[in-house]
Design a protein around this motif. Structure first.
Motif, PDB file in Angstrom:
ATOM      1  N   LEU A 110       4.388  30.090  13.880  1.00  0.00           N
ATOM      2  CA  LEU A 110       3.676  28.506  14.046  1.00  0.00           C
ATOM      3  C   LEU A 110       3.529  27.964  12.695  1.00  0.00           C
ATOM      4  O   LEU A 110       3.850  26.719  12.385  1.00  0.00           O
ATOM      5  N   ASN A 111       3.194  28.770  11.610  1.00  0.00           N
ATOM      6  CA  ASN A 111       3.053  28.150  10.131  1.00  0.00           C
ATOM      7  C   ASN A 111       4.411  27.641   9.893  1.00  0.00           C
ATOM      8  O   ASN A 111       4.377  26.995   9.087  1.00  0.00           O
ATOM      9  N   THR A 112       5.499  28.494   9.947  1.00  0.00           N
ATOM     10  CA  THR A 112       6.871  28.062   9.699  1.00  0.00           C
ATOM     11  C   THR A 112       7.107  26.744  10.157  1.00  0.00           C
ATOM     12  O   THR A 112       7.673  25.945   9.692  1.00  0.00           O
TER      13      THR A 112
ATOM     14  N   LYS B 170       5.237  24.420  11.165  1.00  0.00           N
ATOM     15  CA  LYS B 170       4.478  23.566  10.211  1.00  0.00           C
ATOM     16  C   LYS B 170       4.811  22.817   9.310  1.00  0.00           C
ATOM     17  O   LYS B 170       4.892  21.716   8.560  1.00  0.00           O
ATOM     18  N   ALA B 171       5.394  23.911   8.551  1.00  0.00           N
ATOM     19  CA  ALA B 171       5.866  23.765   7.310  1.00  0.00           C
ATOM     20  C   ALA B 171       7.297  22.944   7.335  1.00  0.00           C
ATOM     21  O   ALA B 171       7.478  21.916   6.625  1.00  0.00           O
ATOM     22  N   VAL B 172       7.964  23.289   8.158  1.00  0.00           N
ATOM     23  CA  VAL B 172       9.361  22.355   8.461  1.00  0.00           C
ATOM     24  C   VAL B 172       9.114  20.855   9.069  1.00  0.00           C
ATOM     25  O   VAL B 172       9.431  20.069   8.373  1.00  0.00           O
ATOM     26  N   TRP B 173       8.061  21.037   9.827  1.00  0.00           N
ATOM     27  CA  TRP B 173       7.468  19.498  10.171  1.00  0.00           C
ATOM     28  C   TRP B 173       7.021  18.618   8.890  1.00  0.00           C
ATOM     29  O   TRP B 173       7.404  17.651   8.656  1.00  0.00           O
ATOM     30  N   ILE B 174       6.287  19.026   8.050  1.00  0.00           N
ATOM     31  CA  ILE B 174       5.738  18.292   6.993  1.00  0.00           C
ATOM     32  C   ILE B 174       6.576  18.163   5.933  1.00  0.00           C
ATOM     33  O   ILE B 174       6.872  16.826   5.572  1.00  0.00           O
ATOM     34  N   LEU B 175       7.933  18.899   5.770  1.00  0.00           N
ATOM     35  CA  LEU B 175       8.600  18.680   4.698  1.00  0.00           C
ATOM     36  C   LEU B 175       9.656  17.748   5.324  1.00  0.00           C
ATOM     37  O   LEU B 175      10.229  16.915   4.561  1.00  0.00           O
TER      38      LEU B 175
ATOM     39  N   SER C  92      -5.301  19.979  -2.900  1.00  0.00           N
ATOM     40  CA  SER C  92      -4.328  19.811  -2.055  1.00  0.00           C
ATOM     41  C   SER C  92      -3.405  18.754  -2.274  1.00  0.00           C
ATOM     42  O   SER C  92      -3.632  17.729  -2.993  1.00  0.00           O
ATOM     43  N   TYR C  93      -2.103  19.009  -1.674  1.00  0.00           N
ATOM     44  CA  TYR C  93      -1.068  17.594  -1.676  1.00  0.00           C
ATOM     45  C   TYR C  93      -1.529  16.618  -0.707  1.00  0.00           C
ATOM     46  O   TYR C  93      -1.047  15.500  -0.732  1.00  0.00           O
TER      47      TYR C  93
ATOM     48  N   LEU D 192      -4.581  21.768   3.702  1.00  0.00           N
ATOM     49  CA  LEU D 192      -3.153  22.170   3.070  1.00  0.00           C
ATOM     50  C   LEU D 192      -3.469  23.024   1.847  1.00  0.00           C
ATOM     51  O   LEU D 192      -3.415  22.285   0.586  1.00  0.00           O
ATOM     52  N   PRO D 193      -3.695  24.107   1.752  1.00  0.00           N
ATOM     53  CA  PRO D 193      -4.137  24.986   0.574  1.00  0.00           C
ATOM     54  C   PRO D 193      -2.638  24.827  -0.424  1.00  0.00           C
ATOM     55  O   PRO D 193      -1.482  24.819   0.054  1.00  0.00           O
ATOM     56  N   LYS D 194      -3.036  25.058  -1.842  1.00  0.00           N
ATOM     57  CA  LYS D 194      -1.961  25.374  -2.761  1.00  0.00           C
ATOM     58  C   LYS D 194      -1.196  26.422  -2.471  1.00  0.00           C
ATOM     59  O   LYS D 194      -1.813  27.450  -2.101  1.00  0.00           O
ATOM     60  N   GLY D 195       0.166  26.261  -2.459  1.00  0.00           N
ATOM     61  CA  GLY D 195       1.015  27.541  -2.391  1.00  0.00           C
ATOM     62  C   GLY D 195       1.536  27.628  -0.882  1.00  0.00           C
ATOM     63  O   GLY D 195       2.162  28.655  -0.589  1.00  0.00           O
ATOM     64  N   THR D 196       1.303  26.724  -0.083  1.00  0.00           N
ATOM     65  CA  THR D 196       1.893  26.804   1.356  1.00  0.00           C
ATOM     66  C   THR D 196       2.261  25.442   2.005  1.00  0.00           C
ATOM     67  O   THR D 196       1.493  24.408   1.433  1.00  0.00           O
ATOM     68  N   ALA D 197       2.968  25.382   2.640  1.00  0.00           N
ATOM     69  CA  ALA D 197       3.397  23.956   3.157  1.00  0.00           C
ATOM     70  C   ALA D 197       2.703  23.781   4.820  1.00  0.00           C
ATOM     71  O   ALA D 197       2.912  23.147   5.395  1.00  0.00           O
TER      72      ALA D 197
END
Length: 231
Positions: free
Chosen positions: A2-4, A6-11, A79-80, A189-194
């Motif tokens: 799920l985190n992957t 989410k990262a793909v979605w936001i990027l 956060s970004y 959105l913590p630092k170090g993750t998307a």
């Protein structure tokens, strides 16, 4: 997994919105006399990114803002999501003081530059500060600047030590500091993750702090205490 996703979605959306809005923002920046139209373009980007990631904003303290006053806006940074949240929350025309490395980001960096944001080379110390002062003096009347006095995002959401540059700029320019506390962005959105988490980000605008005739350290401690007290 799920985190992957989410990262793909936001990027994906960050890249797509950059491609879509890059040309309109640059054209607006080059055609406009003060960069205000380009700033509105960044508000469109910010609104889309927060909506697409399920971020809700809650803003308090807007009554402390005088639209006719220029400020040095100083905020915590974890956060970004902080920049788009501030772009939408404050209702002010301002320009960013940002690290020069962002100028190298394809399309995004050029859009920032043509929109009259100010880049700082943190390795040059006092020379960089003088350059920023000159840039601030050339901004259109009524345009504020925004800086993150911590200099970088916090890993754990707790406040880092403040650098004095923004306070020197405010004092020498006889501009009030507008302290702002961002609460909850580190959880989104913590630092170090998307991998983001939908939810609420709170923006708290504090009363302006006068700088004229005051010691930089005195103002720095007051503003830091105000921002930290609301975290």
């Amino acid at each position: 997994m799920l985190n992957t996703l989410k990262a793909v979605w936001i990027l994906f959306w960050a890249a797509l919105l950059t491609l879509i809005l890059f040309l309109p923002i640059v054209i607006a920046a080059l055609a406009g006399r003060n960069g205000n139209a380009a700033f509105h373009g960044t508000q469109v980007y910010a609104w889309c990114m927060l909506r697409l990631t399920g971020i809700r904003l809650e803003v308090s303290g807007r009554e402390h803002i005088d639209p006719a006053q220029r400020y040095v806006i100083l905020s915590n940074h974890a956060s970004y999501f902080d920049p788009p949240a501030l772009v939408l929350a404050l209702g002010l025309q301002y320009r960013w003081v940002i690290k020069k490395e962002l100028r190298k980001v394809p399309l995004f960096g050029l859009a920032l530059e043509t929109s009259r944001n100010l880049f700082i080379d943190r390795s040059k110390g006092s020379d960089a500060l003088e350059s920023i002062k000159r840039g601030v003096a050339q901004l259109p009347e009524g345009t504020s600047i925004l800086m993150f006095p911590e200099g970088t995002r916090s890993w754990d959401g707790k406040l880092l030590p403040f650098k004095k540059g923004g306070f020197v700029i405010a004092r020498d320019g006889e501009l009030p500091v507008l302290p702002v506390t961002i609460r909850g962005s580190h959880d989104r959105l913590p630092k170090g993750t998307a991998a983001f988490s939908p939810g609420l980000i709170e923006i708290i605008v504090h009363p302006p702090v006068a700088t004229a005739g005051r010691e930089v350290r005195e103002v720095q401690e007051e503003v830091k205490g105000t921002i930290e007290g609301a975290l």
